[in-house]
Design a protein around this motif. Structure first.
Motif, mmCIF file in Angstrom:
data_model
loop_
_atom_site.group_PDB
_atom_site.id
_atom_site.type_symbol
_atom_site.label_atom_id
_atom_site.label_comp_id
_atom_site.label_asym_id
_atom_site.label_seq_id
_atom_site.Cartn_x
_atom_site.Cartn_y
_atom_site.Cartn_z
ATOM 1 N N ILE A 230 0.821 -1.196 0.000
ATOM 2 C CA ILE A 230 0.000 0.000 0.000
ATOM 3 C C ILE A 230 0.869 1.266 0.000
ATOM 4 O O ILE A 230 0.631 2.210 -0.752
ATOM 5 N N ILE A 231 1.930 1.298 0.809
ATOM 6 C CA ILE A 231 2.708 2.532 0.991
ATOM 7 C C ILE A 231 3.354 3.035 -0.307
ATOM 8 O O ILE A 231 3.227 4.216 -0.633
ATOM 9 N N PRO A 232 4.015 2.209 -1.135
ATOM 10 C CA PRO A 232 4.703 2.762 -2.322
ATOM 11 C C PRO A 232 3.760 3.366 -3.353
ATOM 12 O O PRO A 232 4.115 4.293 -4.063
ATOM 13 N N ASP A 233 2.559 2.797 -3.467
ATOM 14 C CA ASP A 233 1.691 3.205 -4.579
ATOM 15 C C ASP A 233 0.335 3.660 -4.050
ATOM 16 O O ASP A 233 -0.708 3.258 -4.542
ATOM 17 N N THR A 234 0.354 4.520 -3.036
ATOM 18 C CA THR A 234 -0.894 4.906 -2.379
ATOM 19 C C THR A 234 -1.792 5.726 -3.279
ATOM 20 O O THR A 234 -2.988 5.466 -3.424
ATOM 21 N N GLU A 235 -1.226 6.717 -3.932
ATOM 22 C CA GLU A 235 -2.047 7.648 -4.698
ATOM 23 C C GLU A 235 -2.734 6.968 -5.866
ATOM 24 O O GLU A 235 -3.852 7.336 -6.246
ATOM 25 N N ALA A 236 -2.110 5.978 -6.437
ATOM 26 C CA ALA A 236 -2.693 5.307 -7.595
ATOM 27 C C ALA A 236 -3.885 4.442 -7.223
ATOM 28 O O ALA A 236 -4.794 4.250 -8.027
ATOM 29 N N GLN A 237 -3.891 3.933 -5.966
ATOM 30 C CA GLN A 237 -4.929 2.986 -5.596
ATOM 31 C C GLN A 237 -6.052 3.606 -4.772
ATOM 32 O O GLN A 237 -7.131 3.034 -4.676
ATOM 33 N N MET A 238 -5.867 4.756 -4.172
ATOM 34 C CA MET A 238 -6.848 5.342 -3.272
ATOM 35 C C MET A 238 -7.557 6.530 -3.912
ATOM 36 O O MET A 238 -7.028 7.168 -4.828
ATOM 37 N N ILE A 239 -8.757 6.822 -3.407
ATOM 38 C CA ILE A 239 -9.503 7.996 -3.865
ATOM 39 C C ILE A 239 -9.629 8.954 -2.692
ATOM 40 O O ILE A 239 -9.569 8.570 -1.518
ATOM 41 N N SER A 240 -9.841 10.221 -3.023
ATOM 42 C CA SER A 240 -9.904 11.241 -1.980
ATOM 43 C C SER A 240 -11.242 11.191 -1.256
ATOM 44 O O SER A 240 -12.210 10.608 -1.731
ATOM 45 N N LYS A 241 -11.255 11.855 -0.114
ATOM 46 C CA LYS A 241 -12.490 11.929 0.684
ATOM 47 C C LYS A 241 -13.585 12.647 -0.090
ATOM 48 O O LYS A 241 -14.752 12.255 -0.042
ATOM 49 N N ASP A 242 -13.236 13.694 -0.800
ATOM 50 C CA ASP A 242 -14.245 14.467 -1.530
ATOM 51 C C ASP A 242 -14.951 13.605 -2.574
ATOM 52 O O ASP A 242 -16.171 13.633 -2.708
ATOM 53 N N LYS A 243 -14.174 12.807 -3.308
ATOM 54 C CA LYS A 243 -14.786 11.952 -4.320
ATOM 55 C C LYS A 243 -15.649 10.882 -3.676
ATOM 56 O O LYS A 243 -16.701 10.521 -4.188
ATOM 57 N N TYR A 244 -15.191 10.386 -2.510
ATOM 58 C CA TYR A 244 -15.984 9.365 -1.812
ATOM 59 C C TYR A 244 -17.337 9.927 -1.375
ATOM 60 O O TYR A 244 -18.375 9.286 -1.496
ATOM 61 N N LEU A 245 -17.331 11.158 -0.884
ATOM 62 C CA LEU A 245 -18.571 11.777 -0.420
ATOM 63 C C LEU A 245 -19.507 12.103 -1.576
ATOM 64 O O LEU A 245 -20.707 12.229 -1.387
ATOM 65 N N GLN A 246 -18.950 12.279 -2.795
ATOM 66 C CA GLN A 246 -19.785 12.599 -3.948
ATOM 67 C C GLN A 246 -20.550 11.375 -4.454
ATOM 68 O O GLN A 246 -21.515 11.508 -5.190
ATOM 69 N N LEU A 247 -20.096 10.201 -4.067
ATOM 70 C CA LEU A 247 -20.769 8.986 -4.525
ATOM 71 C C LEU A 247 -22.174 8.910 -3.925
ATOM 72 O O LEU A 247 -22.388 9.271 -2.767
ATOM 73 N N MET A 248 -23.129 8.447 -4.700
ATOM 74 C CA MET A 248 -24.467 8.219 -4.175
ATOM 75 C C MET A 248 -24.427 7.054 -3.181
ATOM 76 O O MET A 248 -23.556 6.195 -3.285
ATOM 77 N N PRO A 249 -25.369 7.032 -2.197
ATOM 78 C CA PRO A 249 -25.313 5.991 -1.153
ATOM 79 C C PRO A 249 -25.211 4.565 -1.678
ATOM 80 O O PRO A 249 -24.423 3.768 -1.169
ATOM 81 N N PHE A 250 -25.962 4.256 -2.738
ATOM 82 C CA PHE A 250 -25.947 2.869 -3.224
ATOM 83 C C PHE A 250 -24.679 2.550 -4.017
ATOM 84 O O PHE A 250 -24.430 1.402 -4.347
ATOM 85 N N ASP A 251 -23.870 3.585 -4.318
ATOM 86 C CA ASP A 251 -22.620 3.359 -5.031
ATOM 87 C C ASP A 251 -21.446 3.161 -4.075
ATOM 88 O O ASP A 251 -20.364 2.774 -4.486
ATOM 89 N N LYS A 252 -21.642 3.498 -2.797
ATOM 90 C CA LYS A 252 -20.538 3.386 -1.843
ATOM 91 C C LYS A 252 -20.193 1.919 -1.603
ATOM 92 O O LYS A 252 -21.072 1.074 -1.518
ATOM 93 N N LYS A 253 -18.899 1.692 -1.448
ATOM 94 C CA LYS A 253 -18.406 0.340 -1.206
ATOM 95 C C LYS A 253 -17.724 0.285 0.156
ATOM 96 O O LYS A 253 -17.338 1.301 0.712
ATOM 97 N N ASN A 254 -17.602 -0.904 0.696
ATOM 98 C CA ASN A 254 -16.897 -1.058 1.966
ATOM 99 C C ASN A 254 -15.417 -0.704 1.797
ATOM 100 O O ASN A 254 -14.797 -1.023 0.779
ATOM 101 N N ILE A 255 -14.883 -0.054 2.785
ATOM 102 C CA ILE A 255 -13.509 0.424 2.741
ATOM 103 C C ILE A 255 -12.570 -0.650 3.264
ATOM 104 O O ILE A 255 -12.828 -1.254 4.310
ATOM 105 N N SER A 256 -11.472 -0.880 2.570
ATOM 106 C CA SER A 256 -10.479 -1.848 3.000
ATOM 107 C C SER A 256 -9.300 -1.147 3.687
ATOM 108 O O SER A 256 -8.809 -1.611 4.703
ATOM 109 N N TRP A 257 -8.848 -0.038 3.103
ATOM 110 C CA TRP A 257 -7.710 0.728 3.648
ATOM 111 C C TRP A 257 -8.070 2.198 3.707
ATOM 112 O O TRP A 257 -8.830 2.712 2.899
ATOM 113 N N MET A 258 -7.490 2.877 4.705
ATOM 114 C CA MET A 258 -7.586 4.332 4.824
ATOM 115 C C MET A 258 -6.181 4.894 4.991
ATOM 116 O O MET A 258 -5.355 4.329 5.719
ATOM 117 N N LYS A 259 -5.957 6.013 4.309
ATOM 118 C CA LYS A 259 -4.716 6.762 4.516
ATOM 119 C C LYS A 259 -5.088 8.086 5.163
ATOM 120 O O LYS A 259 -5.863 8.853 4.616
#
Length: 605
Positions: free
Chosen positions: A35-64
Motif C-alpha cells: 500500500i505505501i509505495p503506490d498509495t495515490e494510484a490505488q486510493m480515492i480522496s475523501k471528496d470523491k468518496y462523499l460525492q458517490l451516491m449511497p448505493f454506489d458506496k463500497k466497503n472500505i479496505s484501507w484508509m490513509k
C-alpha cells in the motif's frame, strides 16, 4: 443541491487539520508493504468518496490519514471512529510499523483509551505531519466514519457522551420506576407486561452501547461481551406482543387476530426457554424474530388505527412510528445511506425514549380515566346508598308504626280474650253451683251421680278457660299444668284424698280444641277410677303419661280393681270417651285389663 453539498465539503476541507483517502477492497488482499509505495494510484480522496451516491458506496479496505500540526507546540491528536461495531482495525505508521490493533474481535482492555468507540492517540511535534494507514480487516460497515480531536477536546466530548448515555439510562430507569409504582397501585396485567417490555429493552440497549464490555467484561472481546443474549431479544418480542394484545384489547375487537397473536406468544415463550437453557445456538435468528415482531406488531397497530379508530390504536401507532423512525435512521447511517451527525447518532435513543414516554403517559392517562370512572361509580353508589338509606329509614318508620299499631291491637285482643275467658269460666262455675244446689234438693242417689258427672265435665271445661285466662298465648295450653290441676280438682271432690297422682306430660302445648276433648276424656277416666277402682285400697295411684312423637300418645292407668267388661261397656261415660277419641281427636283407643285397666290413646297432632 448536490453542488452546494460538494462546495460545503470543500470549505470544510480548507480548515481541516487532516486529509484522508480510501481504498476499496478487490480480489487481491494488499499488505502494508504494497500500500505505501503506490498509495495515490490505488486510493480515492475523501471528496470523491462523499460525492458517490449511497448505493454506489463500497466497503472500505484501507484508509490513509495524514495528520497535521500547524502550531508551534506539541499536540496530541485522537482519532475516534464513530461506529461502535467495527470488527478489527490495524493501524500502521508511515514506516509500515503496526502501532495499534483494536476492535470487537480484540479484548477491550487492550485499548489505550477506554472508550466503547475505537479511539487512539497520535503525538505530533510542532509543525509536524504524520501519515498513518488503517486496515479494516473484517468488513462489517459501509464506511468508516471518524473524527479527529485534540486530546482535551476528545476528553470533553467523551465526558459529554457519558453524560448523554447516563441521561438516556436515567430516563429509562425513572420511567421504569414510575410505571412499576403505577402497577403497584393498579395491579393490572397490562402494566406488568409493559414493565417487562421496558426492562427487556433496557437489557438490550446496555450491551449495544458497549457499556457491558466497558464496565463488566473488559477482558473479553466486545463481540462477545457486547452481544445481546438471545433470550433477552426473544423476551422483548414476547412482552411487546403481549403488551399490544392487552393494550389494544384484541380479544374483544378482533378475536381471530388475537388467536394468531396468542400462538406467536406461545412460540416466543418456547424460543425463550430454548435460548435461556442454551438449547439454541447463538446467532442472528433471535434478531430476525425480533425484526419480524416489530414489523408485524406495527402492521397490527396500523390495521387497528384504520379499522377500529380507538384512542389506544392511535397512541400505539404514534409511539411505534417514532421508535421505528429512530431505528431506521440508525440503520441507514450504518449502511452508509445517511451521514452521521448528532441527530442520526442518537436517533434510536430518541425514538426509544419518546416511545417509552408516550406509552407511560398513555398508561397514566388510562389510570386517571379509570380513577374518574371509579370516582363516578363511587359517587353514583353513594347516591344510591343515600336513597336506599332514606328509603330504609322511611320504611322502618312505617314498620315501627305498623308494629306499634299491631301491638295495640294485640293488647286489645288479649284484653278481650281474657275478659271472654273470665266470663265463660264464671258462667261455667255458675252452672256448677246451680247443679250443686239442684243436687242437694234431690233424694234419688242415681240422679245425684248423674249431676256429679255433669258437674265434673263442666269443671274440666271451666278449668281450661281458667288456664287460657292466665296464659300468654291464647291458642295453646301447657298440658302438664292443665292435667295436674284437673286431676287435683277431681281428687278433691272425692273422700279419697290419699290417692297418688303420677303425671308426666313434659313440655307439651296443645290448642284449645284438642285440650277440650282431652280434658273431657281424662275427666271420665279419672272419675271412673275414683268411683270404682279404689275400694278398700290402701295405696291408690293414678298414672298418666303423655308422649309427643309423630303423634300424641296418652297412657292412663290406675292400680285399682279392673273391670273386664269395661271394653264393651255401653255406659254414657264409655260412649263419650270413644266419641271424643274417634270423632274429635281422630285417634284410636286401646283398653287392656291386667288386672287394672290401662288406656292407650293415640291421635294426630
Amino acid at each position: 443541491m448536490k453542488l452546494f453539498f460538494i462546495f460545503f465539503i470543500f470549505l470544510v476541507s480548507l480548515y481541516a487539520d487532516y486529509t484522508v483517502s480510501y481504498l476499496y477492497p478487490n480480489d487481491k488482499k494488499l499488505t502494508i508493504s504494497e500500500i505505501i509505495p503506490d498509495t495515490e494510484a490505488q486510493m480515492i480522496s475523501k471528496d470523491k468518496y462523499l460525492q458517490l451516491m449511497p448505493f454506489d458506496k463500497k466497503n472500505i479496505s484501507w484508509m490513509k490519514l495524514v495528520l497535521k500540526n500547524d502550531l508551534d507546540v506539541e499536540q496530541v491528536k485522537v482519532v475516534q471512529f464513530l461506529d461502535i461495531r467495527i470488527d478489527k482495525l490495524i493501524i500502521y505508521n508511515q514506516d509500515g510499523k503496526e502501532i495499534y490493533c483494536m476492535g470487537d474481535k480484540i479484548a477491550f482492555d487492550s485499548r489505550e483509551l477506554k472508550d466503547a468507540q475505537i479511539a487512539f492517540k497520535i503525538d505530533l511535534r510542532a509543525k509536524e505531519e504524520k501519515t498513518i494507514y488503517i486496515n479494516n480487516v473484517f468488513v462489517s460497515t459501509a464506511g468508516l466514519s471518524f473524527k479527529v480531536h485534540n486530546l482535551d477536546q476528545y476528553t470533553q466530548n467523551t465526558h459529554l457522551k457519558h453524560m448523554e448515555e447516563s441521561a438516556f439510562f436515567a430516563v429509562l430507569l425513572v420511567m421504569l420506576i414510575y410505571n412499576t409504582v403505577l402497577y403497584l397501585f393498579v395491579r393490572e396485567r397490562l402494566y406488568f407486561y409493559y414493565i417487562s417490555y421496558h426492562l427487556s429493552l433496557l437489557f438490550i440497549m446496555y450491551p449495544l452501547k458497549g457499556l457491558s464490555v466497558m464496565y463488566h467484561h473488559p477482558s473479553l472481546m466486545n463481540v462477545d461481551a457486547g452481544a445481546v443474549k438471545g433470550h433477552i431479544i426473544i423476551l422483548t418480542a414476547l412482552t411487546s406482543a403481549q403488551f399490544l394484545r392487552s393494550y389494544l384489547n384484541t380479544k374483544k375487537y378482533t378475536p381471530r387476530l388475537d388467536q394468531y397473536l396468542f400462538k406467536i406468544i406461545i412460540i416466543d415463550f418456547i424460543l425463550f426457554l430454548l435460548y435461556f437453557f442454551d438449547l439454541m445456538p447463538p446467532g442472528q435468528f433471535s434478531v430476525v424474530v425480533e425484526l419480524f415482531h416489530v414489523l408485524f406488531l406495527f402492521i397490527i397497530a396500523l390495521y387497528f388505527t384504520y379499522t377500529k379508530r380507538t384512542i389506544e390504536s392511535y397512541i400505539y401507532t404514534l409511539a411505534w412510528t417514532i421508535m421505528l423512525s429512530g431505528v431506521g435512521v440508525t440503520s441507514f447511517v450504518a449502511l452508509g445511506f445517511l451521514t452521521r451527525n448528532d441527530f442520526t447518532t442518537y436517533a434510536v435513543d430518541i425514538g426509544i425514549i419518546f416511545e417509552l414516554i408516550i406509552f407511560s403517559m398513555a398508561l397514566a392517562y388510562r389510570y386517571v380515566q379509570q380513577q374518574k370512572v371509579l370516582s363516578s361509580k363511587e359517587q353514583e353508589l353513594r347516591f344510591i346508598n343515600h336513597n336506599l338509606e332514606r328509603t330504609v329509614t322511611l320504611r322502618t318508620q312505617e314498620l315501627e308504626e305498623e308494629i306499634k299499631r299491631k301491638k295495640n291491637l294485640l293488647l286489645e285482643r288479649e284484653t278481650l280474650f281474657k275478659e271472654l275467658y273470665h266470663r265463660v269460666k264464671n258462667n261455667l262455675q255458675m252452672m256448677v253451683s246451680l247443679i250443686s244446689m239442684q243436687k242437694r234438693r234431690l233424694n234419688d242417689n242415681k240422679a245425684k251421680y248423674v249431676l256429679d258427672d255433669i258437674s265434673g265435665r263442666i269443671k274440666s271445661l271451666a278449668l281450661i278457660h281458667e288456664q287460657l285466662q292466665d296464659a300468654h298465648e291464647f291458642d295453646s295450653i301447657n298440658l302438664q299444668e292443665y292435667i295436674s290441676a284437673l286431676l287435683n280438682e277431681i281428687r278433691s271432690s272425692y273422700s279419697i284424698a290419699h290417692v297418688t297422682l303420677e303425671i308426666e306430660c313434659g313440655d307439651i302445648f296443645m290448642n284449645i280444641d284438642q285440650v277440650t276433648s282431652l280434658g273431657l276424656i281424662i275427666n271420665e277416666l279419672a272419675n271412673n277410677s275414683f268411683k270404682h277402682a279404689f275400694k278398700e285400697l290402701s295405696n291408690p295411684k293414678i298414672t298418666l303419661k303423655m308422649q309427643e312423637d309423630k303423634d300424641y300418645t296418652l297412657y292412663y292407668t290406675d292400680n285399682g280393681i279392673g273391670n273386664s267388661k269395661i271394653e264393651n261397656s255401653d255406659s254414657l261415660g264409655s260412649l263419650l270417651v270413644n266419641t271424643l277419641v274417634k270423632s274429635q281427636l281422630k285417634g284410636e283407643i286401646k283398653i287392656e285389663v291386667q288386672p287394672s285397666v290401662n288406656y292407650n290413646i293415640s291421635f294426630a297432632k
